[in-house]
Design a protein around this motif. Structure first.
Motif, PDB file in Angstrom:
ATOM      1  N   ALA A  74      -7.167  19.132  22.195  1.00  0.00           N
ATOM      2  CA  ALA A  74      -7.065  19.264  21.169  1.00  0.00           C
ATOM      3  C   ALA A  74      -5.907  19.920  21.102  1.00  0.00           C
ATOM      4  O   ALA A  74      -5.687  19.527  20.246  1.00  0.00           O
ATOM      5  N   GLY A  75      -5.280  20.357  22.435  1.00  0.00           N
ATOM      6  CA  GLY A  75      -3.857  21.110  22.323  1.00  0.00           C
ATOM      7  C   GLY A  75      -2.859  19.957  22.628  1.00  0.00           C
ATOM      8  O   GLY A  75      -2.200  19.878  21.785  1.00  0.00           O
ATOM      9  N   ILE A  76      -2.924  18.577  22.583  1.00  0.00           N
ATOM     10  CA  ILE A  76      -2.521  17.573  22.429  1.00  0.00           C
ATOM     11  C   ILE A  76      -2.390  16.368  21.723  1.00  0.00           C
ATOM     12  O   ILE A  76      -1.386  15.469  20.639  1.00  0.00           O
ATOM     13  N   ASP A  77      -3.869  15.826  21.853  1.00  0.00           N
ATOM     14  CA  ASP A  77      -4.511  14.913  20.649  1.00  0.00           C
ATOM     15  C   ASP A  77      -4.761  15.189  19.082  1.00  0.00           C
ATOM     16  O   ASP A  77      -6.112  15.907  19.525  1.00  0.00           O
ATOM     17  N   VAL A  78      -3.472  16.024  18.301  1.00  0.00           N
ATOM     18  CA  VAL A  78      -3.834  17.167  17.743  1.00  0.00           C
ATOM     19  C   VAL A  78      -4.549  16.017  16.534  1.00  0.00           C
ATOM     20  O   VAL A  78      -5.748  16.586  15.939  1.00  0.00           O
ATOM     21  N   SER A  79      -4.305  15.216  15.796  1.00  0.00           N
ATOM     22  CA  SER A  79      -5.151  14.604  14.723  1.00  0.00           C
ATOM     23  C   SER A  79      -6.549  13.872  15.067  1.00  0.00           C
ATOM     24  O   SER A  79      -7.320  13.584  14.476  1.00  0.00           O
ATOM     25  N   ASN A  80      -6.702  13.875  16.457  1.00  0.00           N
ATOM     26  CA  ASN A  80      -8.087  12.989  16.804  1.00  0.00           C
ATOM     27  C   ASN A  80      -9.194  14.221  17.958  1.00  0.00           C
ATOM     28  O   ASN A  80     -10.215  14.370  16.616  1.00  0.00           O
ATOM     29  N   SER A  81      -8.789  14.982  18.061  1.00  0.00           N
ATOM     30  CA  SER A  81      -9.687  15.634  18.884  1.00  0.00           C
ATOM     31  C   SER A  81      -9.684  17.339  18.379  1.00  0.00           C
ATOM     32  O   SER A  81     -11.172  17.684  18.369  1.00  0.00           O
ATOM     33  N   LEU A  82      -8.188  17.206  17.417  1.00  0.00           N
ATOM     34  CA  LEU A  82      -8.278  18.744  17.616  1.00  0.00           C
ATOM     35  C   LEU A  82      -9.415  19.773  16.359  1.00  0.00           C
ATOM     36  O   LEU A  82     -10.409  19.765  16.538  1.00  0.00           O
ATOM     37  N   PRO A  83      -9.383  18.392  15.364  1.00  0.00           N
ATOM     38  CA  PRO A  83     -10.326  18.970  14.168  1.00  0.00           C
ATOM     39  C   PRO A  83     -11.179  18.856  14.678  1.00  0.00           C
ATOM     40  O   PRO A  83     -12.426  19.581  14.417  1.00  0.00           O
ATOM     41  N   VAL A  84     -12.158  17.846  15.747  1.00  0.00           N
ATOM     42  CA  VAL A  84     -14.153  18.244  16.003  1.00  0.00           C
ATOM     43  C   VAL A  84     -14.257  18.796  17.047  1.00  0.00           C
ATOM     44  O   VAL A  84     -14.776  20.167  16.989  1.00  0.00           O
ATOM     45  N   VAL A  85     -13.001  19.735  17.967  1.00  0.00           N
ATOM     46  CA  VAL A  85     -13.170  20.814  18.660  1.00  0.00           C
ATOM     47  C   VAL A  85     -13.387  22.134  17.306  1.00  0.00           C
ATOM     48  O   VAL A  85     -14.014  23.004  18.712  1.00  0.00           O
ATOM     49  N   VAL A  86     -12.282  22.043  17.309  1.00  0.00           N
ATOM     50  CA  VAL A  86     -12.450  23.608  16.809  1.00  0.00           C
ATOM     51  C   VAL A  86     -13.962  23.350  15.862  1.00  0.00           C
ATOM     52  O   VAL A  86     -14.120  24.547  15.509  1.00  0.00           O
ATOM     53  N   GLN A  87     -14.369  23.021  14.668  1.00  0.00           N
ATOM     54  CA  GLN A  87     -15.280  22.890  14.787  1.00  0.00           C
ATOM     55  C   GLN A  87     -15.525  22.965  14.959  1.00  0.00           C
ATOM     56  O   GLN A  87     -17.090  23.332  14.406  1.00  0.00           O
ATOM     57  N   SER A  88     -16.761  22.354  16.212  1.00  0.00           N
ATOM     58  CA  SER A  88     -17.781  22.360  17.307  1.00  0.00           C
ATOM     59  C   SER A  88     -18.031  23.953  17.678  1.00  0.00           C
ATOM     60  O   SER A  88     -18.240  24.758  17.343  1.00  0.00           O
ATOM     61  N   ALA A  89     -16.237  24.427  17.592  1.00  0.00           N
ATOM     62  CA  ALA A  89     -16.252  25.857  17.973  1.00  0.00           C
ATOM     63  C   ALA A  89     -16.313  26.520  17.232  1.00  0.00           C
ATOM     64  O   ALA A  89     -17.208  27.932  17.270  1.00  0.00           O
ATOM     65  N   LEU A  90     -16.501  26.481  15.613  1.00  0.00           N
ATOM     66  CA  LEU A  90     -15.863  27.640  14.852  1.00  0.00           C
ATOM     67  C   LEU A  90     -17.912  27.832  13.887  1.00  0.00           C
ATOM     68  O   LEU A  90     -17.584  28.533  13.780  1.00  0.00           O
ATOM     69  N   ASP A  91     -18.203  26.297  14.594  1.00  0.00           N
ATOM     70  CA  ASP A  91     -19.741  26.103  13.516  1.00  0.00           C
ATOM     71  C   ASP A  91     -20.503  27.722  14.814  1.00  0.00           C
ATOM     72  O   ASP A  91     -21.593  28.406  14.056  1.00  0.00           O
ATOM     73  N   ASP A  92     -20.445  27.304  16.034  1.00  0.00           N
ATOM     74  CA  ASP A  92     -21.062  27.975  17.365  1.00  0.00           C
ATOM     75  C   ASP A  92     -20.758  29.581  16.457  1.00  0.00           C
ATOM     76  O   ASP A  92     -21.649  30.576  17.065  1.00  0.00           O
ATOM     77  N   ALA A  93     -19.330  30.177  16.574  1.00  0.00           N
ATOM     78  CA  ALA A  93     -19.518  31.412  16.546  1.00  0.00           C
ATOM     79  C   ALA A  93     -19.621  31.824  15.408  1.00  0.00           C
ATOM     80  O   ALA A  93     -20.114  32.710  15.119  1.00  0.00           O
ATOM     81  N   LEU A  94     -19.434  31.173  13.984  1.00  0.00           N
ATOM     82  CA  LEU A  94     -19.901  31.817  12.969  1.00  0.00           C
ATOM     83  C   LEU A  94     -20.744  31.406  12.990  1.00  0.00           C
ATOM     84  O   LEU A  94     -21.582  32.998  12.112  1.00  0.00           O
ATOM     85  N   GLU A  95     -22.010  30.900  13.036  1.00  0.00           N
ATOM     86  CA  GLU A  95     -23.935  30.602  13.616  1.00  0.00           C
ATOM     87  C   GLU A  95     -24.077  32.429  14.574  1.00  0.00           C
ATOM     88  O   GLU A  95     -25.058  33.029  14.007  1.00  0.00           O
ATOM     89  N   ARG A  96     -23.661  32.980  15.461  1.00  0.00           N
ATOM     90  CA  ARG A  96     -23.982  33.485  16.267  1.00  0.00           C
ATOM     91  C   ARG A  96     -23.345  34.748  16.052  1.00  0.00           C
ATOM     92  O   ARG A  96     -23.918  36.406  15.764  1.00  0.00           O
ATOM     93  N   ASN A  97     -22.426  34.751  14.510  1.00  0.00           N
ATOM     94  CA  ASN A  97     -22.062  35.902  14.009  1.00  0.00           C
ATOM     95  C   ASN A  97     -22.412  36.685  12.230  1.00  0.00           C
ATOM     96  O   ASN A  97     -22.378  36.787  11.558  1.00  0.00           O
ATOM     97  N   ASN A  98     -23.831  35.189  11.949  1.00  0.00           N
ATOM     98  CA  ASN A  98     -23.821  35.330  10.479  1.00  0.00           C
ATOM     99  C   ASN A  98     -22.866  35.969   9.545  1.00  0.00           C
ATOM    100  O   ASN A  98     -23.171  36.146   8.752  1.00  0.00           O
ATOM    101  N   THR A  99     -21.865  34.584   9.604  1.00  0.00           N
ATOM    102  CA  THR A  99     -21.211  34.994   8.623  1.00  0.00           C
ATOM    103  C   THR A  99     -20.373  33.851   8.373  1.00  0.00           C
ATOM    104  O   THR A  99     -20.974  32.511   8.697  1.00  0.00           O
ATOM    105  N   GLY A 100     -19.822  32.835   7.329  1.00  0.00           N
ATOM    106  CA  GLY A 100     -19.814  31.851   6.752  1.00  0.00           C
ATOM    107  C   GLY A 100     -18.227  32.287   6.021  1.00  0.00           C
ATOM    108  O   GLY A 100     -17.297  33.015   6.406  1.00  0.00           O
ATOM    109  N   LEU A 101     -17.695  30.266   6.351  1.00  0.00           N
ATOM    110  CA  LEU A 101     -16.090  30.144   6.732  1.00  0.00           C
ATOM    111  C   LEU A 101     -15.207  30.888   5.319  1.00  0.00           C
ATOM    112  O   LEU A 101     -14.357  31.210   5.076  1.00  0.00           O
ATOM    113  N   ASP A 102     -16.172  31.020   4.532  1.00  0.00           N
ATOM    114  CA  ASP A 102     -15.845  31.308   3.070  1.00  0.00           C
ATOM    115  C   ASP A 102     -15.247  32.764   3.148  1.00  0.00           C
ATOM    116  O   ASP A 102     -14.396  33.139   1.803  1.00  0.00           O
ATOM    117  N   GLU A 103     -15.798  33.169   3.545  1.00  0.00           N
ATOM    118  CA  GLU A 103     -15.752  34.844   3.993  1.00  0.00           C
ATOM    119  C   GLU A 103     -15.136  34.805   4.990  1.00  0.00           C
ATOM    120  O   GLU A 103     -14.948  36.360   5.227  1.00  0.00           O
TER     121      GLU A 103
END
Length: 464
Positions: free
Chosen positions: A160-189
């Protein structure tokens, strides 16, 4: 009575005066100079006055700007120390600030200056994307397939850090979903501070816009958040106005930069030099022990996982024991084979040094005074000298050198950097070795105050 000689001299003088008056256009023979009239001299005096006024006005305005910038800087430092930006009920983002560090090998998330763990209990997420048939793998599942894919597709980039246009959105979104779910918060907050490699600002800016709600995302260069992290961990002074050099040894690349007052002054990135070469060196030692496993994809993955564990052990020990049971089968005896090998740190370090010195680097990133370094301290000296020349600075102007990144944990690497700095700066020890070197960038990103935004030209800017 005048003598005849005196009369003759006087008459000659009168003749000369008359000729001069005629030449100058004056009717007065006794006038030998040109007197400027008022309408000629006054504009000159006025022009000189205007120039003097403009010069001192410019100096005054410049001084006022400098004093205002200094006031803003001091205000930022005060608010960061006291965390007195706003109380929780008045925060723009009640979910807090989320620091997102997308490295060349791992993604790390931090909130309130603390690293967020994954559902597997890990403190980082693999930053790769693997396509396994119709299924897209991320995180731990992708890591389990990474080295197998690397053997089969050596030229394929899926980090993701190198293949920015293709890999980065998928990898970051996956990490965010896990983190936000475990912390009971939304991305808009949540206010998301995305850490950006210095030379990939435009790519990260374009790609991450679609991942975050409007006005909730801010981009900050990785060296700047590294300094914030060191300040949050009390590794650097809270108020730091002098230039700081940051050496970030990541997974597959190394970035060197100079930062002053939250502004990036110069930076350079060296590809294919990072902590992953330690793992590759251990693997080469194991492959030399049993070359048949190179052709077994399942065995390769187990070897890579064991090599990772060995590298961690070698950070504190002179050798590491690698024991992989049932790595294969002897086709003649039909007996299972086990891989047992003791890996010496000195052997691995020598292989790493040879790899670094043999890696081709763009000549523009090396100093012309040390074009072909033969040792690792000289290699660092060539890179750092060129970096200082880019910033038009001397080594003595750098107050601290911050060593961060997962690859910076190895003792011989920090020793080579220290030897280089001793040659450049003298005996004074300017090297800062934080405890949480691999997590400092994400921690620093999560410490950014919510009532500020970031401008790459001026640093932090207060939001009114």
């Amino acid at each position: 009575m005048l003598t005849s000689f005196a009369k003759k001299c006087l008459s000659k003088r009168q003749v000369l005066q008359t000729q001069a008056a005629i030449f100058l256009g004056s009717s007065d023979p006794a006038r030998h100079y040109h007197a400027s009239s008022k309408n000629e001299i006054l504009p000159v005096i006025a022009g000189v006055g205007v120039l003097i006024f403009a010069r001192y006005s410019y100096r005054a305005m410049k001084r006022m700007d400098e004093e205002w910038e200094d006031y803003q800087w001091q205000l930022q430092q005060y608010e960061r120390q006291t965390e007195n930006s706003e109380d929780k009920s008045a925060k723009r983002f009640p979910g807090g600030t989320l620091g997102i560090d997308v490295g060349s090998f791992y993604v790390k998330l931090a909130k309130s200056k603390a690293i967020l763990v994954t559902r597997e209990g890990a403190r980082s997420t693999f930053a790769g994307l693997i396509q396994d048939g119709d299924e897209t793998l991320t995180g731990q599942r992708a890591f389990e397939k990474y080295y197998e894919w690397k053997q089969l597709h050596p030229s394929f980039t899926f980090m993701a850090g190198i293949d920015v246009s293709n890999s980065l959105p998928v990898v970051v979104q996956s990490a965010l979903d896990d983190a936000l779910e475990r912390n009971n918060t939304g991305l808009d907050e949540t206010r998301s501070v995305v850490v950006v490699p210095p030379e990939r600002w435009a790519d990260y800016d374009a790609v991450t816009k679609a991942l975050f709600p409007d006005n909730s995302r801010v981009l900050v260069p990785a060296p700047v958040t590294a300094i914030w992290g060191a300040q949050a961990e009390k590794e650097l002074p809270d108020v730091l106005e002098t230039p700081v050099m940051v050496i970030d040894i990541g997974g597959t690349e190394t970035t060197l930069s100079i930062v002053q007052k939250d502004v990036l002054l110069s930076a350079t990135t060296i590809d294919n030099i990072g902590g992953d070469i330690y793992v590759e060196a251990v693997i080469d030692v194991l492959f030399d022990k049993d070359s048949t496993i190179r052709n077994d994809s399942m065995a390769i993955q187990r070897v890579y996982q064991a090599a990772h564990a060995a590298v961690v052990e070698l950070n504190t020990k002179s050798s590491a024991e690698v024991n992989i049971p049932y790595i294969g089968m002897n086709m003649e005896t039909r007996e299972p084979e086990h891989l047992e090998e003791r890996v010496a740190r000195t052997v691995v370090e020598q292989m790493v040094v040879e790899h670094i010195l043999s890696t081709k680097i763009d000549e523009s990133k090396l100093s012309s005074h040390i074009p072909d370094p033969k040792t690792l301290p000289l290699w660092w000296m060539s890179l750092l000298t060129q970096l200082l020349e880019m910033a038009q600075m001397t080594p003595q102007q750098i107050s601290h050198v911050l060593l961060v990144g997962g690859g910076a944990k190895h003792s011989f690497m920090e020793q080579s950097v220290r030897e280089c700095l001793n040659s450049l700066q003298g005996a004074d020890d300017h090297l800062v070795l934080p405890q949480a070197r691999s997590e400092l960038i994400a921690i620093g990103a999560s410490s950014m105050l919510q009532n500020y935004k970031y401008d790459s030209h001026v640093g932090l800017v207060r939001i009114e």
